[in-house]
Design a protein around this motif. Structure first.
Motif, PDB file in Angstrom:
ATOM      1  N   THR A 232       0.833  -1.203   0.000  1.00 23.90           N
ATOM      2  CA  THR A 232       0.000   0.000   0.000  1.00 23.90           C
ATOM      3  C   THR A 232       0.868   1.254   0.000  1.00 23.90           C
ATOM      4  OG1 THR A 232      -0.073   0.134   2.399  1.00 23.90           O
ATOM      5  CG2 THR A 232      -1.800  -1.193   1.333  1.00 23.90           C
ATOM      6  N   LYS A 233       0.212   2.371  -0.188  1.00 24.91           N
ATOM      7  CA  LYS A 233       0.881   3.663  -0.102  1.00 24.91           C
ATOM      8  C   LYS A 233       1.597   3.788   1.237  1.00 24.91           C
ATOM      9  CE  LYS A 233      -0.090   8.610   0.212  1.00 24.91           C
ATOM     10  NZ  LYS A 233      -1.106   9.668   0.142  1.00 24.91           N
ATOM     11  N   SER A 234       0.914   3.433   2.300  1.00 29.71           N
ATOM     12  CA  SER A 234       1.466   3.532   3.644  1.00 29.71           C
ATOM     13  C   SER A 234       2.720   2.659   3.812  1.00 29.71           C
ATOM     14  CB  SER A 234       0.404   3.135   4.669  1.00 29.71           C
ATOM     15  OG  SER A 234       0.926   3.162   5.956  1.00 29.71           O
ATOM     16  N   ASP A 235       2.710   1.458   3.217  1.00 30.08           N
ATOM     17  CA  ASP A 235       3.874   0.567   3.307  1.00 30.08           C
ATOM     18  C   ASP A 235       5.100   1.214   2.679  1.00 30.08           C
ATOM     19  OD1 ASP A 235       2.270  -1.465   4.462  1.00 30.08           O
ATOM     20  OD2 ASP A 235       1.755  -2.243   2.472  1.00 30.08           O
ATOM     21  N   LEU A 236       4.937   1.779   1.488  1.00 28.02           N
ATOM     22  CA  LEU A 236       6.068   2.410   0.816  1.00 28.02           C
ATOM     23  C   LEU A 236       6.558   3.635   1.580  1.00 28.02           C
ATOM     24  CD1 LEU A 236       5.139   2.087  -2.973  1.00 28.02           C
ATOM     25  CD2 LEU A 236       6.704   0.679  -1.617  1.00 28.02           C
ATOM     26  N   LYS A 237       5.632   4.415   2.117  1.00 28.33           N
ATOM     27  CA  LYS A 237       6.027   5.576   2.913  1.00 28.33           C
ATOM     28  C   LYS A 237       6.826   5.149   4.140  1.00 28.33           C
ATOM     29  CE  LYS A 237       3.352   9.055   3.616  1.00 28.33           C
ATOM     30  NZ  LYS A 237       2.214   9.892   4.017  1.00 28.33           N
ATOM     31  N   THR A 238       6.405   4.059   4.776  1.00 32.76           N
ATOM     32  CA  THR A 238       7.121   3.555   5.951  1.00 32.76           C
ATOM     33  C   THR A 238       8.536   3.139   5.582  1.00 32.76           C
ATOM     34  OG1 THR A 238       5.092   2.826   7.036  1.00 32.76           O
ATOM     35  CG2 THR A 238       7.128   1.753   7.727  1.00 32.76           C
ATOM     36  N   ILE A 239       8.673   2.410   4.483  1.00 33.42           N
ATOM     37  CA  ILE A 239       9.990   1.911   4.069  1.00 33.42           C
ATOM     38  C   ILE A 239      10.957   3.054   3.788  1.00 33.42           C
ATOM     39  CG2 ILE A 239      11.219   0.736   2.192  1.00 33.42           C
ATOM     40  CD1 ILE A 239       8.818  -1.235   2.125  1.00 33.42           C
ATOM     41  N   VAL A 240      10.544   4.045   3.002  1.00 33.05           N
ATOM     42  CA  VAL A 240      11.475   5.126   2.652  1.00 33.05           C
ATOM     43  C   VAL A 240      11.691   6.103   3.800  1.00 33.05           C
ATOM     44  CG1 VAL A 240      11.061   4.926   0.169  1.00 33.05           C
ATOM     45  CG2 VAL A 240       9.740   6.591   1.505  1.00 33.05           C
ATOM     46  N   SER A 241      10.850   6.046   4.812  1.00 33.28           N
ATOM     47  CA  SER A 241      11.019   6.932   5.972  1.00 33.28           C
ATOM     48  C   SER A 241      11.977   6.367   7.005  1.00 33.28           C
ATOM     49  CB  SER A 241       9.660   7.212   6.619  1.00 33.28           C
ATOM     50  OG  SER A 241       8.838   7.907   5.714  1.00 33.28           O
ATOM     51  N   LYS A 242      12.273   5.078   6.928  1.00 23.25           N
ATOM     52  CA  LYS A 242      13.216   4.458   7.865  1.00 23.25           C
ATOM     53  C   LYS A 242      14.624   4.652   7.318  1.00 23.25           C
ATOM     54  CE  LYS A 242      10.123   0.901   9.584  1.00 23.25           C
ATOM     55  NZ  LYS A 242      10.001   1.390  10.923  1.00 23.25           N
ATOM     56  N   ALA A 243      15.380   5.498   7.957  1.00 22.89           N
ATOM     57  CA  ALA A 243      16.724   5.807   7.466  1.00 22.89           C
ATOM     58  C   ALA A 243      17.789   5.202   8.375  1.00 22.89           C
ATOM     59  CB  ALA A 243      16.912   7.319   7.386  1.00 22.89           C
ATOM     60  N   SER A 244      18.818   4.675   7.740  1.00 19.94           N
ATOM     61  CA  SER A 244      19.970   4.188   8.504  1.00 19.94           C
ATOM     62  C   SER A 244      21.009   5.307   8.567  1.00 19.94           C
ATOM     63  CB  SER A 244      20.562   2.929   7.838  1.00 19.94           C
ATOM     64  OG  SER A 244      21.292   3.281   6.680  1.00 19.94           O
ATOM     65  N   ARG A 245      22.092   5.068   9.270  1.00 19.75           N
ATOM     66  CA  ARG A 245      23.166   6.068   9.350  1.00 19.75           C
ATOM     67  C   ARG A 245      23.987   6.105   8.066  1.00 19.75           C
ATOM     68  NH1 ARG A 245      24.394   3.473  14.822  1.00 19.75           N
ATOM     69  NH2 ARG A 245      25.558   2.139  13.425  1.00 19.75           N
ATOM     70  N   ASP A 246      23.834   5.103   7.221  1.00 18.24           N
ATOM     71  CA  ASP A 246      24.624   4.962   6.003  1.00 18.24           C
ATOM     72  C   ASP A 246      23.840   5.499   4.806  1.00 18.24           C
ATOM     73  OD1 ASP A 246      26.060   4.129   3.789  1.00 18.24           O
ATOM     74  OD2 ASP A 246      26.163   2.029   4.394  1.00 18.24           O
ATOM     75  N   ASN A 247      24.268   6.631   4.276  1.00 17.66           N
ATOM     76  CA  ASN A 247      23.549   7.243   3.150  1.00 17.66           C
ATOM     77  C   ASN A 247      23.564   6.366   1.908  1.00 17.66           C
ATOM     78  OD1 ASN A 247      22.649   9.601   4.423  1.00 17.66           O
ATOM     79  ND2 ASN A 247      24.638  10.572   4.161  1.00 17.66           N
ATOM     80  N   LYS A 248      24.630   5.584   1.703  1.00 22.64           N
ATOM     81  CA  LYS A 248      24.669   4.678   0.556  1.00 22.64           C
ATOM     82  C   LYS A 248      23.567   3.625   0.694  1.00 22.64           C
ATOM     83  CE  LYS A 248      27.653   1.562  -2.048  1.00 22.64           C
ATOM     84  NZ  LYS A 248      29.005   0.986  -2.176  1.00 22.64           N
ATOM     85  N   PHE A 249      23.426   3.039   1.894  1.00 24.01           N
ATOM     86  CA  PHE A 249      22.365   2.050   2.084  1.00 24.01           C
ATOM     87  C   PHE A 249      20.992   2.687   1.935  1.00 24.01           C
ATOM     88  CE2 PHE A 249      19.326  -0.563   4.370  1.00 24.01           C
ATOM     89  CZ  PHE A 249      19.546  -1.780   3.746  1.00 24.01           C
ATOM     90  N   ASN A 250      20.821   3.905   2.406  1.00 24.24           N
ATOM     91  CA  ASN A 250      19.526   4.588   2.243  1.00 24.24           C
ATOM     92  C   ASN A 250      19.165   4.724   0.765  1.00 24.24           C
ATOM     93  OD1 ASN A 250      18.994   4.918   4.983  1.00 24.24           O
ATOM     94  ND2 ASN A 250      20.105   6.848   5.068  1.00 24.24           N
ATOM     95  N   ALA A 251      20.141   5.058  -0.068  1.00 24.84           N
ATOM     96  CA  ALA A 251      19.886   5.166  -1.505  1.00 24.84           C
ATOM     97  C   ALA A 251      19.517   3.799  -2.076  1.00 24.84           C
ATOM     98  CB  ALA A 251      21.105   5.745  -2.221  1.00 24.84           C
TER      99      ALA A 251
END
Length: 151
Positions: A49-68
């Motif tokens: 769902t929309k909410s699932d995707l928003k949750t996934i991209v909102s969880k950020a790690s300390r590693d910017n490469k992994f976030n990308a």
């Protein structure tokens, strides 16, 4: 610019760009979730769902490469699950995620290790993507996994 010359700031900018793309995709799911069946390790009726995707991209790690990377992977949850390796499942931590029965984990090595946590909703509900986890974040959970079919 070569891969070796990329900086954390470059990955941060790429992460934000990919996040915006995923959020645009998420809008298309509003009221019309993506549904499919995966039979890779276990059989799962999946709903995104929309909410699932928003949750996934909102969880950020300390590693910017992994976030990308995780934001890019969020664009194709189905592809990740089809190509990933089923690792096992674990019970929900007491007091957390009351709407979930358990979590199932899928692994892919794509330059870095990425693990997708899928939560099985209670009362026969679907599996829903919850988070992409890097290998450091996953290492604490890995020993709790049970192999085979969940519950």
């Amino acid at each position: 610019m070569t891969k070796e010359q990329r900086t954390s700031d470059d990955y941060y900018k790429e992460s934000k760009r990919l996040r915006a793309e995923v959020l645009t995709m998420a809008e298309d799911l509003k009221g019309q979730p993506l549904r499919f069946v995966i039979t890779n390790g276990i059989t799962m009726n999946v709903e995104v769902t929309k909410s699932d995707l928003k949750t996934i991209v909102s969880k950020a790690s300390r590693d910017n490469k992994f976030n990308a990377i995780k934001n890019a992977l969020a664009k194709d949850i189905r592809g990740f699950l089809e190509k990933g390796q089923y690792l096992g499942w674990r019970s929900v931590t007491e007091g957390k995620h009351g709407e979930s029965a358990y979590f199932a984990y899928f692994d892919r090595e794509i330059g870095v290790r990425a693990v997708l946590a899928m939560r099985k909703m209670k009362n026969g509900g679907p599996y829903k993507p919850y988070a992409f986890i890097d290998e450091y974040g996953f290492s604490a959970t890995e020993e709790l996994l049970q192999k085979g079919n969940p519950l």
